[in-house]
Write an enzyme that holds these catalytic residues in place. Sequence first.
Site, PDB file in Angstrom:
ATOM      1  N   HIS A 118     -26.425  17.627  24.548  1.00 38.32           N
ATOM      2  CA  HIS A 118     -27.201  16.775  23.646  1.00 38.32           C
ATOM      3  C   HIS A 118     -26.311  15.886  22.777  1.00 38.32           C
ATOM      4  CE1 HIS A 118     -30.778  19.801  24.049  1.00 38.32           C
ATOM      5  NE2 HIS A 118     -30.639  19.035  25.095  1.00 38.32           N
ATOM      6  N   CYS A 129     -23.666  -2.012  22.907  1.00 41.91           N
ATOM      7  CA  CYS A 129     -22.601  -2.024  23.931  1.00 41.91           C
ATOM      8  C   CYS A 129     -22.144  -0.617  24.323  1.00 41.91           C
ATOM      9  CB  CYS A 129     -21.404  -2.849  23.462  1.00 41.91           C
ATOM     10  SG  CYS A 129     -20.430  -2.040  22.164  1.00 41.91           S
TER      11      CYS A 129
END
Length: 252
Positions: A118, A129
């Site tokens: 996670h 980006c």
Amino acid sequence: MEIEKELAARLAAVERVVAFTGAGVSRESGLATFRDAEGLWKRFRPEELATPEAFAAHPRRVWRWYASRFAQVEAAEPNPAHRAIARSQALFPSWVVVTQNVDGLHARAGSRDPLELHGTVTRARCSHCGARSPMAAAVAASPDEPPVCACGGRLRPDVVWFGEMLPEDVLARAVVAVERCDLLISVGTSARVFPAAGLIEQAHRGGALVVEVNPEETGFSHLADLRLQAPAGEALPPFLERLEELRGEGRG
Ligand code: OAD
């Protein structure tokens, strides 16, 4: 620690281990779990803090909440369970730590290359980006709102939110480790969030032994060959010591 004879014989032959952990392993480091009485999702609404939609609608609120979780994580120390896992990792031919936690405590305890399914609050990531940077610098530069990346995008915590995919490469490596393991030790997870929770069943189906360390019963307790119903910091170190002894006896 007493372990019934037939199980002890199987544990003695274990070569490949997966330690699969959840928020409970960090409870004794003072970090909250999610679904216990005092858990984060009892006090906060995940849809307001842990979804891409929440971040788009309320970037400051989400950023501040993760900045505060990051501060808690930084102030926390690995506990005896994290340290016992790191110590055992060095002793087995294959020992992979697969964690749902975003607190970085396995690595700080010395575990090699934990697979963080996670993500981690210790890193920020540009939502445009994808460039990653340390959370410490991002929070220091901008504690109250998401800093802006050189590309113009907003930085966010490098965690997986509800509705998002797990990092593909990390999940793929975890699945391979689980397929190959002969023992999976599930520590401190309610095993209710998929696909992560499915790894326990996958290990069991593949013929691995399953040990569960959790004071409470979970949806996968019935699969466990051994259940240690106690806090991880108390129950895990003696179990791992016994596992090492059995392995030594098995080879000696
Ligand atoms: P949960 O809060 O769902 O479960 C924590 C588990 O730890 C419970 O089963 C507790 O009984 C157990 N526990 C509590 N104290 C313990 C202790 N001292 N030692 C051992 N066990 C203890 O947390 P997770 O299973 O980690 O996802 O939750 C899974 C995911 O749900 C998290 O990674 C997070 C959350 O939403 C994302 O953020 C994507």
